[in-house]
Enzyme design. Structure first.
Site, PDB file in Angstrom:
ATOM      1  N   CYS A 170     -96.850  69.405 -72.585  1.00 24.40           N
ATOM      2  CA  CYS A 170     -98.288  69.521 -72.350  1.00 24.40           C
ATOM      3  C   CYS A 170     -98.637  70.034 -70.958  1.00 24.40           C
ATOM      4  O   CYS A 170     -99.819  70.214 -70.649  1.00 24.40           O
ATOM      5  CB  CYS A 170     -98.962  68.181 -72.605  1.00 24.40           C
ATOM      6  SG  CYS A 170     -98.546  67.492 -74.207  1.00 24.40           S
ATOM      7  N   HIS A 183    -105.957  65.085 -66.806  1.00 20.56           N
ATOM      8  CA  HIS A 183    -105.221  65.314 -68.055  1.00 20.56           C
ATOM      9  C   HIS A 183    -105.918  64.545 -69.179  1.00 20.56           C
ATOM     10  O   HIS A 183    -106.081  65.077 -70.264  1.00 20.56           O
ATOM     11  CB  HIS A 183    -103.772  64.858 -67.885  1.00 20.56           C
ATOM     12  CG  HIS A 183    -102.897  65.212 -69.031  1.00 20.56           C
ATOM     13  ND1 HIS A 183    -102.600  66.520 -69.370  1.00 20.56           N
ATOM     14  CD2 HIS A 183    -102.250  64.448 -69.953  1.00 20.56           C
ATOM     15  CE1 HIS A 183    -101.825  66.540 -70.430  1.00 20.56           C
ATOM     16  NE2 HIS A 183    -101.593  65.291 -70.813  1.00 20.56           N
ATOM     17  N   GLU A 235    -102.954  57.733 -65.213  1.00 20.63           N
ATOM     18  CA  GLU A 235    -103.499  58.800 -64.366  1.00 20.63           C
ATOM     19  C   GLU A 235    -104.494  58.230 -63.354  1.00 20.63           C
ATOM     20  O   GLU A 235    -104.510  58.646 -62.184  1.00 20.63           O
ATOM     21  CB  GLU A 235    -104.161  59.878 -65.223  1.00 20.63           C
ATOM     22  CG  GLU A 235    -104.577  61.104 -64.408  1.00 20.63           C
ATOM     23  CD  GLU A 235    -105.025  62.262 -65.286  1.00 20.63           C
ATOM     24  OE1 GLU A 235    -105.247  62.059 -66.492  1.00 20.63           O
ATOM     25  OE2 GLU A 235    -105.152  63.380 -64.748  1.00 20.63           O
ATOM     26  N   LYS A 264    -110.947  67.347 -72.849  1.00 24.06           N
ATOM     27  CA  LYS A 264    -110.233  67.291 -74.126  1.00 24.06           C
ATOM     28  C   LYS A 264    -111.116  66.769 -75.271  1.00 24.06           C
ATOM     29  O   LYS A 264    -110.799  66.993 -76.436  1.00 24.06           O
ATOM     30  CB  LYS A 264    -108.976  66.420 -74.003  1.00 24.06           C
ATOM     31  CG  LYS A 264    -107.808  67.111 -73.298  1.00 24.06           C
ATOM     32  CD  LYS A 264    -106.534  66.283 -73.355  1.00 24.06           C
ATOM     33  CE  LYS A 264    -105.330  67.053 -72.821  1.00 24.06           C
ATOM     34  NZ  LYS A 264    -105.378  67.277 -71.365  1.00 24.06           N
ATOM     35  N   HIS A 290    -106.584  68.492 -77.658  1.00 21.17           N
ATOM     36  CA  HIS A 290    -105.359  68.609 -76.870  1.00 21.17           C
ATOM     37  C   HIS A 290    -104.526  69.746 -77.460  1.00 21.17           C
ATOM     38  O   HIS A 290    -103.861  69.574 -78.485  1.00 21.17           O
ATOM     39  CB  HIS A 290    -104.580  67.298 -76.911  1.00 21.17           C
ATOM     40  CG  HIS A 290    -103.477  67.224 -75.896  1.00 21.17           C
ATOM     41  ND1 HIS A 290    -102.909  68.339 -75.333  1.00 21.17           N
ATOM     42  CD2 HIS A 290    -102.835  66.165 -75.339  1.00 21.17           C
ATOM     43  CE1 HIS A 290    -101.971  67.976 -74.471  1.00 21.17           C
ATOM     44  NE2 HIS A 290    -101.913  66.656 -74.460  1.00 21.17           N
ATOM     45  N   PHE A 319     -95.189  64.888 -71.746  1.00 24.46           N
ATOM     46  CA  PHE A 319     -94.085  64.066 -72.235  1.00 24.46           C
ATOM     47  C   PHE A 319     -92.827  64.362 -71.413  1.00 24.46           C
ATOM     48  O   PHE A 319     -92.566  65.496 -71.025  1.00 24.46           O
ATOM     49  CB  PHE A 319     -93.796  64.390 -73.700  1.00 24.46           C
ATOM     50  CG  PHE A 319     -94.649  63.636 -74.680  1.00 24.46           C
ATOM     51  CD1 PHE A 319     -95.457  62.587 -74.284  1.00 24.46           C
ATOM     52  CD2 PHE A 319     -94.642  63.984 -76.024  1.00 24.46           C
ATOM     53  CE1 PHE A 319     -96.237  61.886 -75.199  1.00 24.46           C
ATOM     54  CE2 PHE A 319     -95.420  63.295 -76.952  1.00 24.46           C
ATOM     55  CZ  PHE A 319     -96.214  62.247 -76.530  1.00 24.46           C
TER      56      PHE A 319
END
Length: 406
Positions: free
Chosen positions: A165, A297, A308, A329, A334, A393
Protein backbone atom coordinates in the site's frame (compact mmCIF):
# COMPACT_ATOMS: atom_id res chain seq x y z
CA UNK A 1 20.41 20.12 -5.78
CA UNK A 2 17.40 21.04 -7.91
CA UNK A 3 14.12 22.22 -6.46
CA UNK A 4 11.30 19.97 -7.74
CA UNK A 5 7.86 21.26 -8.67
CA UNK A 6 4.63 19.71 -9.94
CA UNK A 7 3.47 20.88 -13.37
CA UNK A 8 0.99 18.22 -14.46
CA UNK A 9 -1.79 16.16 -12.85
CA UNK A 10 -3.89 13.25 -14.06
CA UNK A 11 -6.25 10.65 -12.63
CA UNK A 12 -8.84 7.94 -13.19
CA UNK A 13 -10.61 7.31 -9.88
CA UNK A 14 -13.95 6.34 -8.35
CA UNK A 15 -14.63 10.03 -7.65
CA UNK A 16 -13.73 11.31 -11.08
CA UNK A 17 -11.84 10.34 -14.21
CA UNK A 18 -10.36 13.78 -14.70
CA UNK A 19 -8.65 16.07 -12.19
CA UNK A 20 -11.48 18.67 -12.22
CA UNK A 21 -14.00 15.89 -11.43
CA UNK A 22 -11.75 14.53 -8.68
CA UNK A 23 -11.32 18.03 -7.22
CA UNK A 24 -15.06 18.69 -7.16
CA UNK A 25 -15.81 15.38 -5.42
CA UNK A 26 -12.89 15.80 -3.00
CA UNK A 27 -14.05 19.11 -1.62
CA UNK A 28 -17.75 18.24 -1.78
CA UNK A 29 -17.11 15.06 0.21
CA UNK A 30 -18.82 13.05 -2.53
CA UNK A 31 -17.85 9.42 -2.08
CA UNK A 32 -17.18 6.90 -4.83
CA UNK A 33 -18.01 3.98 -2.54
CA UNK A 34 -21.10 2.07 -3.67
CA UNK A 35 -22.60 -1.44 -3.65
CA UNK A 36 -20.34 -4.03 -5.27
CA UNK A 37 -21.37 -5.05 -8.79
CA UNK A 38 -19.95 -6.32 -12.07
CA UNK A 39 -17.51 -8.78 -10.48
CA UNK A 40 -16.06 -10.91 -13.32
CA UNK A 41 -15.97 -14.72 -13.21
CA UNK A 42 -18.47 -15.08 -10.35
CA UNK A 43 -21.38 -17.48 -10.95
CA UNK A 44 -24.07 -14.83 -10.38
CA UNK A 45 -22.12 -11.59 -10.05
CA UNK A 46 -22.03 -11.85 -6.27
CA UNK A 47 -18.52 -12.30 -4.80
CA UNK A 48 -20.03 -13.89 -1.67
CA UNK A 49 -18.38 -11.69 0.93
CA UNK A 50 -19.69 -10.19 4.14
CA UNK A 51 -19.06 -6.62 3.09
CA UNK A 52 -21.19 -5.13 0.34
CA UNK A 53 -19.39 -1.99 -0.84
CA UNK A 54 -16.28 -0.98 -2.76
CA UNK A 55 -14.92 2.07 -4.57
CA UNK A 56 -15.32 0.99 -8.19
CA UNK A 57 -14.94 3.02 -11.37
CA UNK A 58 -18.04 2.81 -13.55
CA UNK A 59 -17.62 5.71 -15.98
CA UNK A 60 -14.41 4.54 -17.65
CA UNK A 61 -14.51 2.86 -21.07
CA UNK A 62 -11.00 2.00 -22.31
CA UNK A 63 -12.29 1.93 -25.91
CA UNK A 64 -12.77 5.69 -25.70
CA UNK A 65 -9.03 6.11 -25.09
CA UNK A 66 -7.09 3.09 -26.38
CA UNK A 67 -7.08 1.04 -29.56
CA UNK A 68 -8.24 -2.56 -29.50
CA UNK A 69 -4.73 -3.98 -29.74
CA UNK A 70 -3.57 -2.19 -26.58
CA UNK A 71 -6.75 -3.10 -24.73
CA UNK A 72 -6.28 -6.76 -25.63
CA UNK A 73 -2.66 -6.79 -24.48
CA UNK A 74 -3.18 -5.03 -21.16
CA UNK A 75 -5.16 -5.26 -17.92
CA UNK A 76 -7.54 -2.69 -16.46
CA UNK A 77 -4.86 -1.22 -14.17
CA UNK A 78 -2.71 -0.40 -17.18
CA UNK A 79 -5.67 1.22 -18.95
CA UNK A 80 -6.07 3.52 -15.94
CA UNK A 81 -2.34 4.24 -15.85
CA UNK A 82 -1.98 5.15 -19.52
CA UNK A 83 -4.97 7.50 -19.50
CA UNK A 84 -3.94 9.25 -16.26
CA UNK A 85 -0.36 9.63 -17.52
CA UNK A 86 -1.60 11.13 -20.79
CA UNK A 87 -3.63 13.70 -18.84
CA UNK A 88 -0.67 14.73 -16.69
CA UNK A 89 1.79 14.83 -19.61
CA UNK A 90 -0.59 16.90 -21.73
CA UNK A 91 -1.22 19.41 -18.96
CA UNK A 92 2.50 19.87 -18.39
CA UNK A 93 3.25 19.92 -22.14
CA UNK A 94 5.91 17.47 -21.04
CA UNK A 95 7.19 16.23 -24.40
CA UNK A 96 7.19 19.72 -25.87
CA UNK A 97 9.79 20.86 -23.37
CA UNK A 98 11.78 17.76 -22.34
CA UNK A 99 13.67 15.21 -24.41
CA UNK A 100 12.15 11.70 -24.15
CA UNK A 101 15.40 10.31 -22.76
CA UNK A 102 15.50 12.88 -19.95
CA UNK A 103 12.08 11.90 -18.55
CA UNK A 104 11.65 9.12 -15.97
CA UNK A 105 8.51 7.03 -15.50
CA UNK A 106 8.28 5.73 -11.93
CA UNK A 107 5.08 3.87 -11.09
CA UNK A 108 3.68 2.08 -8.04
CA UNK A 109 1.60 -1.09 -8.43
CA UNK A 110 1.13 -3.85 -5.86
CA UNK A 111 -1.28 -6.28 -7.52
CA UNK A 112 -0.53 -6.20 -11.25
CA UNK A 113 -3.06 -7.64 -13.68
CA UNK A 114 -5.15 -9.34 -11.06
CA UNK A 115 -8.42 -9.88 -12.98
CA UNK A 116 -6.63 -11.19 -16.09
CA UNK A 117 -4.64 -13.66 -14.02
CA UNK A 118 -7.66 -14.95 -12.12
CA UNK A 119 -9.64 -15.45 -15.32
CA UNK A 120 -6.89 -17.56 -16.88
CA UNK A 121 -6.27 -19.56 -13.72
CA UNK A 122 -9.98 -20.32 -13.40
CA UNK A 123 -9.98 -21.69 -16.95
CA UNK A 124 -6.97 -23.85 -16.17
CA UNK A 125 -8.31 -25.26 -12.90
CA UNK A 126 -11.87 -25.91 -14.09
CA UNK A 127 -11.40 -26.89 -17.76
CA UNK A 128 -7.66 -27.45 -18.15
CA UNK A 129 -7.90 -24.60 -20.68
CA UNK A 130 -4.88 -23.16 -22.46
CA UNK A 131 -3.91 -19.74 -21.12
CA UNK A 132 -4.30 -16.72 -23.38
CA UNK A 133 -0.91 -16.02 -25.02
CA UNK A 134 -0.91 -12.46 -23.64
CA UNK A 135 -1.50 -13.51 -20.04
CA UNK A 136 2.07 -12.82 -18.93
CA UNK A 137 2.32 -9.35 -20.45
CA UNK A 138 -1.11 -8.40 -19.12
CA UNK A 139 -0.38 -9.47 -15.55
CA UNK A 140 3.22 -8.52 -14.81
CA UNK A 141 3.51 -5.70 -12.29
CA UNK A 142 5.76 -3.64 -14.55
CA UNK A 143 3.21 -3.58 -17.40
CA UNK A 144 1.94 -0.16 -16.39
CA UNK A 145 5.30 1.60 -16.58
CA UNK A 146 6.24 -0.24 -19.78
CA UNK A 147 3.03 0.63 -21.58
CA UNK A 148 3.12 4.27 -20.48
CA UNK A 149 6.64 4.57 -21.90
CA UNK A 150 5.51 2.97 -25.18
CA UNK A 151 2.37 5.11 -25.37
CA UNK A 152 4.19 8.40 -24.80
CA UNK A 153 7.47 7.39 -26.49
CA UNK A 154 9.46 8.23 -23.37
CA UNK A 155 12.85 6.53 -23.13
CA UNK A 156 14.23 7.61 -19.74
CA UNK A 157 14.49 5.44 -16.59
CA UNK A 158 11.25 3.46 -16.32
CA UNK A 159 10.11 1.08 -13.59
CA UNK A 160 7.28 -0.06 -11.36
CA UNK A 161 7.76 -0.29 -7.58
CA UNK A 162 5.81 -2.84 -5.54
CA UNK A 163 5.68 -2.15 -1.79
CA UNK A 164 2.05 -3.03 -1.06
CA UNK A 165 0.00 0.00 0.00
CA UNK A 166 3.02 2.33 -0.04
CA UNK A 167 3.97 1.53 -3.66
CA UNK A 168 3.06 4.79 -5.34
CA UNK A 169 4.37 6.97 -2.51
CA UNK A 170 7.70 5.18 -2.84
CA UNK A 171 7.43 5.82 -6.61
CA UNK A 172 6.83 9.55 -6.16
CA UNK A 173 9.63 9.76 -3.61
CA UNK A 174 12.14 8.00 -5.85
CA UNK A 175 11.15 10.16 -8.83
CA UNK A 176 11.55 13.26 -6.64
CA UNK A 177 15.10 12.24 -5.70
CA UNK A 178 15.96 11.47 -9.34
CA UNK A 179 14.85 14.92 -10.52
CA UNK A 180 16.36 16.68 -7.52
CA UNK A 181 19.73 15.03 -8.12
CA UNK A 182 19.72 15.76 -11.86
CA UNK A 183 19.48 12.12 -12.94
CA UNK A 184 16.37 13.12 -14.92
CA UNK A 185 15.06 16.58 -15.73
CA UNK A 186 11.43 15.49 -15.36
CA UNK A 187 9.33 12.49 -14.40
CA UNK A 188 5.85 11.05 -14.56
CA UNK A 189 5.24 9.41 -11.20
CA UNK A 190 2.27 7.90 -9.41
CA UNK A 191 0.43 4.61 -9.31
CA UNK A 192 -2.22 2.42 -10.89
CA UNK A 193 -4.24 -0.47 -9.53
CA UNK A 194 -7.32 -2.51 -10.52
CA UNK A 195 -7.49 -5.38 -8.03
CA UNK A 196 -11.27 -5.79 -7.68
CA UNK A 197 -11.59 -9.41 -8.79
CA UNK A 198 -13.52 -12.30 -7.27
CA UNK A 199 -10.48 -13.86 -5.64
CA UNK A 200 -9.28 -10.51 -4.32
CA UNK A 201 -12.63 -9.77 -2.70
CA UNK A 202 -12.67 -13.20 -1.08
CA UNK A 203 -9.06 -13.01 0.14
CA UNK A 204 -9.68 -9.68 1.83
CA UNK A 205 -12.88 -11.03 3.35
CA UNK A 206 -10.81 -13.73 5.03
CA UNK A 207 -8.59 -11.09 6.64
CA UNK A 208 -11.62 -9.51 8.33
CA UNK A 209 -10.36 -5.94 7.97
CA UNK A 210 -12.88 -4.70 5.38
CA UNK A 211 -15.74 -2.62 6.69
CA UNK A 212 -19.19 -4.26 6.59
CA UNK A 213 -20.62 -0.72 6.53
CA UNK A 214 -18.39 2.03 5.05
CA UNK A 215 -14.88 3.30 5.61
CA UNK A 216 -14.80 5.95 8.37
CA UNK A 217 -11.15 6.73 9.22
CA UNK A 218 -10.53 8.04 12.73
CA UNK A 219 -14.17 7.66 13.73
CA UNK A 220 -14.89 6.23 17.18
CA UNK A 221 -17.11 3.62 15.51
CA UNK A 222 -14.77 2.80 12.60
CA UNK A 223 -14.96 -0.81 11.51
CA UNK A 224 -12.54 -1.27 8.65
CA UNK A 225 -11.34 -0.25 5.22
CA UNK A 226 -13.12 -0.20 1.85
CA UNK A 227 -11.35 -1.60 -1.24
CA UNK A 228 -10.89 0.59 -4.30
CA UNK A 229 -9.17 0.99 -7.67
CA UNK A 230 -7.75 3.78 -9.81
CA UNK A 231 -4.69 5.71 -10.93
CA UNK A 232 -3.19 9.11 -10.26
CA UNK A 233 -0.14 10.77 -11.80
CA UNK A 234 2.07 13.78 -11.19
CA UNK A 235 4.46 15.35 -13.66
CA UNK A 236 7.42 16.74 -11.76
CA UNK A 237 10.38 18.69 -13.05
CA UNK A 238 13.05 21.08 -11.92
CA UNK A 239 11.94 24.52 -10.83
CA UNK A 240 14.43 25.93 -13.29
CA UNK A 241 12.82 24.23 -16.29
CA UNK A 242 9.28 25.04 -15.13
CA UNK A 243 10.05 28.73 -14.69
CA UNK A 244 12.02 28.93 -17.93
CA UNK A 245 8.91 28.01 -19.89
CA UNK A 246 6.44 29.78 -17.61
CA UNK A 247 4.67 26.53 -16.70
CA UNK A 248 1.77 26.39 -14.24
CA UNK A 249 3.13 25.11 -10.91
CA UNK A 250 0.71 23.23 -8.66
CA UNK A 251 3.03 22.65 -5.71
CA UNK A 252 6.53 21.69 -4.66
CA UNK A 253 7.83 18.37 -3.37
CA UNK A 254 10.40 19.11 -0.71
CA UNK A 255 11.17 15.83 1.07
CA UNK A 256 10.85 12.07 1.12
CA UNK A 257 11.30 9.57 3.93
CA UNK A 258 10.98 5.80 4.15
CA UNK A 259 11.48 3.10 6.74
CA UNK A 260 10.59 -0.47 7.68
CA UNK A 261 9.04 -1.60 10.96
CA UNK A 262 10.90 -4.95 10.80
CA UNK A 263 8.28 -6.37 13.14
CA UNK A 264 5.21 -8.08 11.64
CA UNK A 265 3.63 -8.62 8.21
CA UNK A 266 0.23 -7.12 9.18
CA UNK A 267 0.63 -5.35 12.55
CA UNK A 268 2.01 -1.80 12.10
CA UNK A 269 4.35 -0.20 14.62
CA UNK A 270 4.24 3.50 15.46
CA UNK A 271 8.03 3.71 15.60
CA UNK A 272 8.37 2.80 11.91
CA UNK A 273 5.84 5.34 10.71
CA UNK A 274 7.39 7.99 12.97
CA UNK A 275 10.84 7.27 11.51
CA UNK A 276 9.56 7.78 7.96
CA UNK A 277 7.93 11.10 8.89
CA UNK A 278 11.10 12.31 10.64
CA UNK A 279 13.19 11.39 7.60
CA UNK A 280 10.81 13.24 5.27
CA UNK A 281 11.07 16.36 7.45
CA UNK A 282 14.86 16.10 7.59
CA UNK A 283 15.06 15.59 3.83
CA UNK A 284 12.89 18.68 3.37
CA UNK A 285 14.97 20.64 5.89
CA UNK A 286 11.83 21.76 7.69
CA UNK A 287 10.91 21.48 11.36
CA UNK A 288 7.78 19.83 12.80
CA UNK A 289 6.48 23.34 13.53
CA UNK A 290 6.33 24.04 9.77
CA UNK A 291 3.80 21.27 9.07
CA UNK A 292 0.21 22.48 8.66
CA UNK A 293 -1.53 19.40 7.28
CA UNK A 294 -1.19 15.62 7.24
CA UNK A 295 -2.96 13.47 4.67
CA UNK A 296 -2.97 10.32 6.75
CA UNK A 297 -2.81 6.74 5.56
CA UNK A 298 -5.99 6.34 7.66
CA UNK A 299 -7.51 3.08 6.46
CA UNK A 300 -10.39 3.05 8.94
CA UNK A 301 -9.23 -0.04 10.83
CA UNK A 302 -8.92 0.16 14.59
CA UNK A 303 -5.24 -0.76 14.64
CA UNK A 304 -3.96 1.28 11.70
CA UNK A 305 -5.56 4.57 12.68
CA UNK A 306 -4.48 4.27 16.31
CA UNK A 307 -0.92 3.36 15.36
CA UNK A 308 -0.62 6.24 12.91
CA UNK A 309 -1.98 8.67 15.50
CA UNK A 310 0.58 7.38 18.00
CA UNK A 311 3.33 7.89 15.41
CA UNK A 312 2.20 11.49 14.85
CA UNK A 313 2.42 12.10 18.59
CA UNK A 314 5.95 10.67 18.62
CA UNK A 315 7.05 13.08 15.87
CA UNK A 316 5.14 16.23 16.77
CA UNK A 317 4.78 15.99 20.54
CA UNK A 318 2.50 18.71 21.91
CA UNK A 319 1.69 19.92 18.37
CA UNK A 320 0.19 16.57 17.36
CA UNK A 321 -3.27 17.60 18.50
CA UNK A 322 -3.05 20.90 16.61
CA UNK A 323 -2.11 19.76 13.09
CA UNK A 324 -5.15 19.39 10.79
CA UNK A 325 -5.38 15.82 9.54
CA UNK A 326 -7.66 13.92 7.20
CA UNK A 327 -7.91 10.64 5.33
CA UNK A 328 -9.51 10.75 1.90
CA UNK A 329 -9.96 6.97 1.73
CA UNK A 330 -13.62 7.37 2.73
CA UNK A 331 -14.07 8.96 -0.72
CA UNK A 332 -11.91 6.95 -3.15
CA UNK A 333 -11.45 3.80 -1.12
CA UNK A 334 -8.18 2.00 -0.54
CA UNK A 335 -6.66 1.53 -3.99
CA UNK A 336 -3.76 -0.51 -2.54
CA UNK A 337 -0.64 0.30 -4.61
CA UNK A 338 -2.26 3.38 -6.13
CA UNK A 339 -3.59 4.79 -2.86
CA UNK A 340 -0.53 6.95 -2.13
CA UNK A 341 -0.79 8.59 -5.54
CA UNK A 342 -4.49 9.38 -5.09
CA UNK A 343 -3.70 10.88 -1.69
CA UNK A 344 -0.75 12.85 -3.05
CA UNK A 345 -3.10 14.30 -5.66
CA UNK A 346 -5.59 15.24 -2.93
CA UNK A 347 -2.79 16.88 -0.95
CA UNK A 348 -1.53 18.89 -3.92
CA UNK A 349 -5.06 20.15 -4.64
CA UNK A 350 -5.56 21.05 -0.99
CA UNK A 351 -2.34 23.09 -0.91
CA UNK A 352 -3.07 24.72 -4.24
CA UNK A 353 -6.60 25.76 -3.29
CA UNK A 354 -5.70 26.62 0.32
CA UNK A 355 -8.47 24.40 1.63
CA UNK A 356 -7.85 21.04 3.26
CA UNK A 357 -10.09 18.07 2.39
CA UNK A 358 -12.09 16.58 5.21
CA UNK A 359 -12.59 12.98 6.30
CA UNK A 360 -16.01 12.38 4.80
CA UNK A 361 -18.53 10.20 6.56
CA UNK A 362 -17.18 10.78 10.08
CA UNK A 363 -19.76 12.12 12.51
CA UNK A 364 -18.19 10.81 15.70
CA UNK A 365 -14.39 11.37 15.70
CA UNK A 366 -12.30 9.21 18.02
CA UNK A 367 -11.30 11.80 20.62
CA UNK A 368 -9.11 9.27 22.44
CA UNK A 369 -6.55 9.65 19.63
CA UNK A 370 -6.08 13.34 20.55
CA UNK A 371 -5.56 14.54 16.97
CA UNK A 372 -7.25 17.30 14.93
CA UNK A 373 -9.40 15.32 12.48
CA UNK A 374 -11.00 17.54 9.82
CA UNK A 375 -14.69 16.68 9.55
CA UNK A 376 -17.88 18.33 8.30
CA UNK A 377 -16.29 19.98 5.27
CA UNK A 378 -12.96 21.37 4.01
CA UNK A 379 -10.95 23.71 6.20
CA UNK A 380 -9.28 26.89 4.96
CA UNK A 381 -5.52 27.13 5.31
CA UNK A 382 -2.65 29.40 4.38
CA UNK A 383 0.68 28.47 2.77
CA UNK A 384 2.09 25.46 4.53
CA UNK A 385 4.03 22.21 4.42
CA UNK A 386 2.03 18.97 4.25
CA UNK A 387 2.89 15.32 4.72
CA UNK A 388 1.26 12.47 2.80
CA UNK A 389 1.69 9.17 4.67
CA UNK A 390 1.59 5.63 3.30
CA UNK A 391 2.04 2.71 5.70
CA UNK A 392 1.99 -0.70 4.06
CA UNK A 393 1.69 -4.33 5.08
CA UNK A 394 5.03 -5.65 6.19
CA UNK A 395 5.82 -2.35 7.88
CA UNK A 396 6.91 -0.60 4.69
CA UNK A 397 6.50 3.13 5.29
CA UNK A 398 6.81 6.04 2.85
CA UNK A 399 6.14 9.74 3.42
CA UNK A 400 6.42 12.67 1.03
CA UNK A 401 6.57 16.29 2.14
CA UNK A 402 4.98 18.93 -0.08
CA UNK A 403 4.83 22.70 0.14
CA UNK A 404 2.36 25.24 -1.16
CA UNK A 405 3.65 26.99 -4.23
CA UNK A 406 3.45 30.77 -4.03
Amino acid sequence: MNRVVITGLGCVTPIGSTVPEFRDSLFAGRTGISPIRDVPDTPDGDPGVRYKQAAQIFDFDPAEHLDSGIISATNRNTHFGIVAARQAAAQAELLKHHAPGDIAIIMGCACGGRSSEEHEVKGLYTRNARAHPLTIVRTMSSAGASNISIDLRITGPTLDISTACASSTHAIGLAFHMVRSGMSTAAICGGHEAPLSWGFYRAWDSMRVVSPTQCRPYAADRDGMTLGEGAAMLVIETLESAQARNATIFGEIVGFGMSADANHITQPQAEGAAAAMRKALADANVSPEDVGYINAHGTGTQANDATEAAAIHQVFGMRASQIPLSSTKSLHGHAIGASGALEALATVLGLQERRLPHTAGVTNPDTSLNIDIIVNGPRATGPTVALSNSLAFGGLNAVIALRTWQ
